[in-house]
Design a protein around this motif. Structure first.
Motif, PDB file in Angstrom:
ATOM      1  N   GLU A  99      70.673 -14.938  64.720  1.00 46.47           N
ATOM      2  CA  GLU A  99      69.961 -14.430  65.885  1.00 46.47           C
ATOM      3  C   GLU A  99      70.844 -14.783  67.041  1.00 46.47           C
ATOM      4  OE1 GLU A  99      67.199 -12.983  66.153  1.00 46.47           O
ATOM      5  OE2 GLU A  99      66.477 -12.988  64.090  1.00 46.47           O
ATOM      6  N   PHE A 100      71.307 -13.468  67.715  1.00 45.65           N
ATOM      7  CA  PHE A 100      72.236 -13.715  69.045  1.00 45.65           C
ATOM      8  C   PHE A 100      71.358 -13.960  70.043  1.00 45.65           C
ATOM      9  CE2 PHE A 100      75.383 -12.349  66.132  1.00 45.65           C
ATOM     10  CZ  PHE A 100      76.585 -12.272  66.688  1.00 45.65           C
ATOM     11  N   ASP A 159      69.810 -13.244  73.867  1.00 45.20           N
ATOM     12  CA  ASP A 159      69.426 -11.961  74.523  1.00 45.20           C
ATOM     13  C   ASP A 159      70.502 -11.611  75.272  1.00 45.20           C
ATOM     14  OD1 ASP A 159      66.805 -11.937  73.364  1.00 45.20           O
ATOM     15  OD2 ASP A 159      65.886 -12.899  75.182  1.00 45.20           O
ATOM     16  N   SER A 190      73.383 -10.109  72.979  1.00 48.15           N
ATOM     17  CA  SER A 190      72.896  -8.852  72.462  1.00 48.15           C
ATOM     18  C   SER A 190      72.871  -7.883  73.599  1.00 48.15           C
ATOM     19  CB  SER A 190      71.433  -8.956  72.086  1.00 48.15           C
ATOM     20  OG  SER A 190      71.356  -9.602  71.037  1.00 48.15           O
ATOM     21  N   TYR A 230      80.830 -12.118  67.200  1.00 50.50           N
ATOM     22  CA  TYR A 230      80.707 -11.551  68.578  1.00 50.50           C
ATOM     23  C   TYR A 230      81.987 -11.067  69.054  1.00 50.50           C
ATOM     24  CZ  TYR A 230      79.866 -11.226  73.530  1.00 50.50           C
ATOM     25  OH  TYR A 230      79.742 -10.825  75.007  1.00 50.50           O
ATOM     26  N   TYR A 258      75.235  -4.491  73.694  1.00 52.64           N
ATOM     27  CA  TYR A 258      74.511  -3.245  73.772  1.00 52.64           C
ATOM     28  C   TYR A 258      75.280  -2.280  74.904  1.00 52.64           C
ATOM     29  CZ  TYR A 258      70.807   0.206  75.038  1.00 52.64           C
ATOM     30  OH  TYR A 258      69.948   1.146  75.181  1.00 52.64           O
ATOM     31  N   LEU A 278      72.173  -4.296  66.102  1.00 48.61           N
ATOM     32  CA  LEU A 278      71.350  -4.562  67.099  1.00 48.61           C
ATOM     33  C   LEU A 278      69.806  -4.582  66.690  1.00 48.61           C
ATOM     34  CD1 LEU A 278      72.859  -3.177  70.530  1.00 48.61           C
ATOM     35  CD2 LEU A 278      72.965  -5.736  69.759  1.00 48.61           C
TER      36      LEU A 278
END
Length: 568
Positions: free
Chosen positions: A454-455, A457, A460, A527, A464, A376
């Motif tokens: 770039e994932f 938001d 991500s 992912y 997380y 991350l």
């Protein structure tokens, strides 16, 4: 004449060997009979010095060896599971516990030795039920112990009549320091104070020139007895070689404790002998001297403990002064808790192995934290940390499995403990697999950083969330493993269901984003793999939690399995 002396020497050594073998056999049987109840003693060790003494005495009564208890304590101090004052109090208790053997010998059960041998042999070799086998082993060892004593007693009769031997005994009575030296050397050679005190009891029971009084008498036996107590500390000193500074201090405290007691009592021998005569049974000297020696041994250690117990802090200061501090650096990938010196005591060896597994699991938890930073936070330094920790986990896992496997070769495992060892080997493998999945994740992180992916938001935030859940689950798993907390282990199983549901939910949400063209299709495999690796970590945490639950009592779970098999 030389042939006769050789024959007597060999017979004497044979009786001593049989005594030691019987004592070890009895000790193994007692350990197996006591089973995991001995684990409760560990909880007592950390409370206060008085309870530490009690714990040391009880442990030694089961192990039948103060040296074995002291070596175990040194292992715990070296592993950081026990501090120095606690260790000293347990060692004091071990000195008291070892006096039980001399008290048993003084009962003169030799006439019934073969009865114990026969009954114990039948139970030990012909029954299948583990509890009966263990009790049979205790009885068999107990009988052999007294058979050895009988052999030594028979051979000592002509030996005691030899003029040279009588002269030596007279010198011991006149020069107490010589008796201390003889006792210490005998115990160092035999590596068992119980054995040398048994020899002393038999020797003292032989008549002198008048045929009525003991060849050595109580006052002559006391210095040898004190020397036996000093000699038994050598085993602990040898065990401390290569151990931590505090372990060396614990071993040295044992030696100082017994030498100090000897220096005090050696000047009080006439008074101490009168005290022992007063509290012991009355009768002809040859009939009661074995009991007098047993009482002397017991009260020497009890009184010595009473004197030193309030001043443990003084003993700590002395050994701290004698053994200076030095910086101790644990080699990378080296086990912290595993100690092969106590492999013969499975209950305590398993405790150390559990601590090592908890430590490895802690490293695996750090890998999860670093893997999260790597993926991350696009942190290459975190990637390298995970790969370094993976090597450490692999190394520690291998060493722990090797240690656990060596418990099988000791031959001291109960059926319950053997199942526990098997479960722990699986736990070690599960922890190693957690590390493998963290490595998988950082490989994806490296690819993500390299290709500058770039994932979104949302994606991500979901990853997380997964990392946060698995970190909490792994933390609870480690606590459950270390403390045997079955409620927490049960909670881990519930968390695993939530993580499985989360994986399914995130897959659906990610596909929805793909349809809405919020996320790029090229990130889909990465992912899904990241989420799947996190979910697999949860599976291995579940395996560990199930092992903790099984350790509540294998017999109970075994009975449940047996009933299911019968029903099927």
């Amino acid at each position: 004449m030389n042939a006769e002396i050789f024959q007597m020497t060999m017979t004497m050594l044979g009786g001593l060997a049989l005594f030691i073998y019987g004592m070890n056999l009895m000790s193994d049987g007692l350990q197996k009979s006591a089973g995991d109840k001995m684990r409760n003693i560990l909880a007592v060790l950390t409370r206060n010095p008085v309870l530490g003494v009690v714990a040391g005495a009880l442990t030694t009564a089961v192990l039948q060896s103060s040296s074995a208890t002291t070596v175990m304590v040194i292992g715990f101090v070296s592993a950081g599971l026990m501090n120095l004052p606690q260790a000293i109090s347990v060692i004091m208790g071990a000195n008291i516990g070892t006096t039980i053997t001399a008290q048993l010998i003084a009962f003169k059960i030799g006439d019934y030795a073969w009865i114990f041998v026969v009954i114990g042999f039948i139970a030990y070799f012909f029954f299948k039920r583990e509890r009966i086998v263990n009790i049979g082993q205790v009885a068999f060892g107990f009988g052999l112990l007294f058979v050895g004593i009988n052999i030594m007693s028979d051979i000592m009769k002509p030996l005691a009549a030899a003029p040279v031997f009588t002269e030596i005994m007279l010198n011991v009575q006149d020069i107490p320091a010589l008796g201390v030296l003889i006792g210490a050397v005998m115990t160092v050679v035999v590596q068992s104070s119980s054995a040398t005190i048994a020899v002393l009891q038999n020797l003292a029971s032989q008549p002198g020139a008048d045929g009525i009084t003991s060849i050595i008498g109580l006052q002559g036996a006391l210095p040898i007895l004190f020397g036996d107590n000093i000699g038994t500390t050598i085993t602990a000193l040898l065990a401390s070689i290569g151990a931590s500074v505090n372990a060396k201090r614990a071993a040295l405290s044992h030696t100082i404790f017994n030498i100090a007691g000897t220096l005090i009592f050696i000047f009080l021998i006439p008074h101490y002998a009168r005290f022992i005569s007063f509290i012991s049974p009355k009768g002809p000297e040859l009939e009661i001297i074995a009991r007098q020696i047993a009482n002397s041994h017991m009260f020497f250690n009890i009184l010595n403990t009473i004197v030193w117990l309030p001043f443990i802090w003084v003993l700590v200061k002395i050994v701290t002064k004698l053994v200076a501090d030095k910086e101790e650096v644990l080699a990378v990938g080296a086990p912290m808790y595993l100690d092969y010196k106590i492999i013969e005591s499975p209950v305590f060896a398993l405790h150390l192995a559990t601590k090592e597994l908890s430590r490895i699991a802690g490293i695996a938890l750090d890998m999860i934290v670093e893997a999260k930073k790597a993926f991350l936070g696009d942190d290459l330094q975190a990637v390298n940390k995970v790969l370094e920790m993976e090597d450490i986990v692999d190394s520690l896992q291998g060493e722990t499995v090797k240690y656990l496997a060596s418990l099988y070769t000791s031959g001291n495992l109960t059926e319950n403990q053997a199942l526990q060892v098997s479960e722990m080997i699986h736990v070690a493998s599960d922890i190693e697999h957690i590390g493998d999945h963290c490595t998988n994740i950082v490989e994806f992180a490296r690819e993500k950083i390299k290709n500058k992916y770039e994932f979104s938001d949302t994606a991500s935030a979901e990853i997380y969330e997964c990392f946060d859940s698995i970190r909490r689950m792994t933390t609870d798993t480690i606590k459950a493993l270390e403390n045997g907390d079955t409620e927490l282990a049960q909670d881990v199983l519930e968390q695993e269901k939530e993580i499985n549901a989360t994986e399914d939910r995130l897959r659906v949400q990610h596909m929805k984003r793909l349809n809405e063209r919020i996320c790029s299709p090229e990130f889909t495999v990465m992912y899904i793999d990241i989420v799947h690796n996190i979910e697999k970590i949860g599976d291995y945490c579940t395996n560990i939690a199930e092992a903790v639950l099984a350790d509540i009592g294998f017999h109970k779970y075994k009975n449940i399995r047996d009933e299911k098999e019968k029903a099927l």
